[in-house]
Scaffold this active site. Structure first.
Site, PDB file in Angstrom:
ATOM      1  N   SER A  40      78.980  75.417   2.237  1.00 11.88           N
ATOM      2  CA  SER A  40      78.767  75.755   0.826  1.00 11.88           C
ATOM      3  C   SER A  40      77.584  76.690   0.559  1.00 11.88           C
ATOM      4  O   SER A  40      77.323  77.012  -0.592  1.00 11.88           O
ATOM      5  CB  SER A  40      78.577  74.466   0.020  1.00 11.88           C
ATOM      6  N   GLU A  69      21.699  86.306  40.427  1.00 14.87           N
ATOM      7  CA  GLU A  69      22.606  86.827  41.450  1.00 14.87           C
ATOM      8  C   GLU A  69      22.045  88.002  42.250  1.00 14.87           C
ATOM      9  O   GLU A  69      22.426  88.207  43.390  1.00 14.87           O
ATOM     10  CB  GLU A  69      23.935  87.240  40.803  1.00 14.87           C
TER      11      GLU A  69
END
Length: 797
Positions: free
Chosen positions: A472, A191
């Protein structure tokens, strides 16, 4: 016609020339003055902007949410499938087991190379391990290097969610010294070869770019931006990405200012943390560390040469060179970069050829967690953090939230819900929904949460928010209060299950019946609970007092419930999470263990800010004894009561304890059950409160069974501390070999009197199916019905 003298004209031209020169000089000086008048203040303004934005280097770092680290120890219940599920969730990859974050399996022997991480108790270093699995358990754990046996070892956790700020940016900050040298030098080679020498812009590069553009008539463009210019337009300094002269002018000025103010190392480090490398939905992937995880599922320092080359190549255009969508294009770009690395002698010919022949090495799916893969669990995390951390303080704050989630338990719970609903749904049944909470019985960690049948979709969290009649499920706590009075009640006590009427005041009466619409006469207390007999439970509940039951629920789980007689049979709406908190008391052997999804919070530097997983206080002796007696009774639920179908499912090895629950008309199906390691509470029903036709054993318990068919868990061995196991017949203890004798635990010192065994000559039995069987008179005195739907005895023995 007037004649113009040539010499005169020449004289006029000579006099005009100095005037034009003066004008040009004047205009030039004016332009320079105006330029300086604009440029100097503007440059000072940009210099200030650079100091404000770049000088502080403040990125918005997301807060990451992690599962709990997998702790490996000899004896731990763990099979190969579950270990692989855990490793996959934490982004481990199969390999040689020597690189960090990799594993290798050879039969029951696993080589695992963990990564270092920060936990609530500090830093945990990376380690190479040898783990042997045998018989569904961890047989041994050794240090792979020294071969030394280890008592325990922890593997780094999976990331399960990410809390972003205003910007959906995924980023992991790194120091320049943490970036592989090949990536540092390779990026410059491709780059910006003159990065070390230029002052922000590359004049020769700009000239080459202009020449290429002019020569091609504008059809070809060549980039000339330096790394500093790329950083300037990356968004960090607020410069847009549109290609305009003004933007380019600002970019050049910013680059020059950056180079004047900061050294090359600082600029390069900022670049490596800011560079854009991909997109996942609304998440932007920034920085090479996040890019390595996103594309390769690896830490930055474990990338191969070809992966470094691909990462460098993608800087030019992550979308265009996306290796998942455009693998050929990405390979071409990678190979180009490899050529540059060879050209600049950063790699040799041998490595170049090897890397050139290697595959791209990209994972099929992104290596990092989605923003929120487990919405129900993360919802619980947010709720528990809310009192200490406002939402705004969490998002984008760079914190690490350490949770108790078990990726394997979560996966198995989600699968259990999906499979069970698919099996149960039909045209006659309304759409089913479910809520599941799974906890660790040892410390109160919440291991899994499922809030919907659509397990990955956010929305209403039924595991936490749904308030449904529990039926229950409260019965064990009624009996818990009774067994806390060992001089009055024991599991062997005889209780009356004949019709019962409770006066409610204002001339109102309550006459509850049993689910099978039958009375069962006198039965032992353990059988009344195991078979979920309503009438016997109401009698006991009225004696222990509904007020005490309501207070017990408040103390154990913060549950608020009206203290009326109907509470005895579960007339209260609660969430699966609240029920899990209640049952945690029983599953832990009587400890008060506040459930927690969050174990701790770390700051961006790994320092502990707050810890939530505090060690619970030991159970008080009385609480422990009563809780263990209830556990024995709830094991009877599974072996001989309403949960006995679990034995047919092959889960008898777990010796689990549990309780079914069903609301009126089958609208809500519940099951709460626990083993030696895990507690799971399941609710199943319909959002519109329509009848589903499901009972606890046919809905919620099916999910529980599906879950524990896969989840490795230790069997429940109820502690015998403070208990005295005796053989009983009738109301007395007796000898082990006595016919009809049954072994039951009592609180030590409270067993009934001993009575010698008397063996009587048996009377001829009535033929099966005679009139005596209609009333249960053909049953032996100490024999209880085999199930709820078996005709009960009409009178006590």
């Amino acid at each position: 016609m007037a004649q113009i003298d040539y010499d005169e004209d020449d004289t006029l031209d000579d006099s005009a020339s100095p005037q034009w020169r003066r004008r040009i000089v004047t205009w030039t000086l004016a332009a320079i003055g105006l330029g300086r008048g604009f440029l100097i203040p503007y440059s000072l303004y940009l210099n200030h902007e650079v100091g404000q934005r770049f000088g502080q280097l403040r990125w918005q770092i997301p807060t990451r949410v992690y599962a709990r680290p997998l702790e490996l120890a000899p004896g731990l219940a763990l099979d190969a499938s579950t270990l692989k599920t855990e490793l996959d969730a934490a982004a481990y990859r199969e390999g040689d087991g020597t690189r960090e974050g990799s594993y290798r399996r050879e039969g029951g022997r696993w080589r695992i190379s963990s990564r270092g991480f920060n936990d609530v108790d500090g830093a945990v270093p990376a380690r190479r391990l040898e783990v042997v699995l045998s018989g569904g358990r961890v047989a041994s754990v050794r240090d792979a290097a020294s071969k030394k046996a280890l008592r325990r070892a922890r593997l780094d956790p999976a990331r399960i969610a990410t809390l972003y700020g205003q910007k959906q940016e995924e980023r992991r900050l790194v120091r320049l010294k943490e970036v592989p040298l090949l990536l540092v030098t390779g990026l410059q080679a491709v780059e910006d070869r003159d990065f070390k020498d230029h002052h922000g812009i590359d004049l020769s590069g700009i000239a080459r770019a202009v020449w290429v553009t002019l020569r091609s008539g504008g059809e070809t463009r060549q980039g000339a931006s330096t790394l500093t210019q790329q950083l300037a337009r990356s968004g960090l300094l607020g410069i847009g990405k549109e290609v305009t002269p003004s933007r380019k002018f600002n970019e050049i000025l910013f680059a020059l200012i950056l180079e004047a103010r900061y050294d090359k190392s600082t600029i390069l480090e900022a670049y490596f943390n800011q560079v854009y490398l991909g997109q996942r939905g609304s998440q932007a992937i920034h920085g090479v560390a996040a890019g390595a995880e996103f594309w390769f599922g690896r830490d930055l320092n474990s990338l191969t040469t070809e992966q470094v080359a691909l990462l460098i190549g993608m800087v030019k255009g992550p979308s265009y060179y996306d290796p998942r969508r455009n693998p050929e294009r990405a390979k071409g770009r990678r190979d180009f970069v490899l050529g540059k690395l060879l050209e600049t002698q950063l790699i040799d010919e041998k490595e170049y050829k090897r890397a050139l022949a290697a595959p791209l090495g990209v994972t099929q799916t992104p290596g990092m967690a989605a923003a929120n893969r487990f919405p129900a669990y993360v919802d619980l995390v947010r709720r528990q953090l809310a009192r200490d951390y406002p939402e705004s303080a969490l998002q984008g704050a760079g914190l690490s939230v350490l949770t108790g989630m078990s990726p394997s338990a979560q996966a198995y719970a989600e699968g259990a819900v999906t499979r069970t609903i698919k099996a149960l749904e039909n045209k006659r049944r309304p759409p089913l929904q479910a809520g599941v909470v799974v906890t660790d019985v040892h410390d109160g960690d919440v291991l899994a949460v499922v809030g919907s049948r659509d397990v990955s979709q956010p929305g209403f969290n039924r595991a936490v928010e749904a308030q449904r009649p529990v039926g229950s499920l409260l019965k064990p706590f009624v009996y818990l209060l009774a067994l806390a009075q060992p001089d009055t009640y024991s599991l062997a006590s005889w209780v009356d299950d004949s019709p019962v009427t409770v006066q409610l005041g204002r001339n109102r009466r309550w006459t509850p019946g049993n689910a099978d619409n039958r009375s069962h006469g006198t039965v032992r207390l353990i059988d009344a609970l195991a078979r979920s007999y309503n009438q016997a439970t109401v009698r006991i509940g009225m004696k222990v007092d509904p007020e005490r039951l309501a207070e017990l629920l408040r103390v154990l789980a913060g549950v608020k419930a009206d203290a009326n007689p109907a509470l005895i049979l579960g007339s209260t709406d609660q969430s699966p999470y609240a029920i899990a908190q209640l049952y945690q008391f029983l599953a832990s052997g009587g400890e008060i263990q506040p459930l927690h999804a969050v174990r701790g919070v770390l700051d961006p530097n790994g320092k502990l800010l707050k810890r939530y997983d505090k060690t619970p206080a030991p159970a008080q002796e009385g609480d422990s004894i009563a809780a263990n007696l209830i556990s024995v009774a709830l094991q009877e639920v599974v072996s001989n009561g309403t949960g006995r179908r679990l034995l047919g499912d092959g889960l008898g090895r777990l010796q689990s304890a549990g309780k079914t629950g069903t609301s009126n008309d089958g609208r809500d199906s519940w099951y709460a059950g626990y083993t030696g390691d895990h507690l799971a509470v399941v609710w199943m029903g319909n959002d519109k409160n329509e009848q589903t036709g499901l009972q606890g054993a046919t809905g919620g318990m099916r999910v529980w069974s599906n879950l524990f068919a896969r989840l490795p868990s230790a069997p429940l061995n109820v502690s015998g501390k403070g208990l005295d196991w005796q053989w009983v017949v009738g109301s007395n203890t007796t000898d082990p070999g006595c016919p009809g004798a049954r072994q039951l635990p009592f609180v030590a010192g409270f067993a009934p009197a001993y009575s010698a065994c008397v063996i009587e000559t048996p009377m001829p039995e009535e033929e099966s199916g005679g009139w005596r069987s209609w009333f249960g008179l053909d049953r032996k005195p100490d024999e209880a019905p085999a199930a709820e739907d078996t005709p009960p005895p009409a009178s006590p023995p």
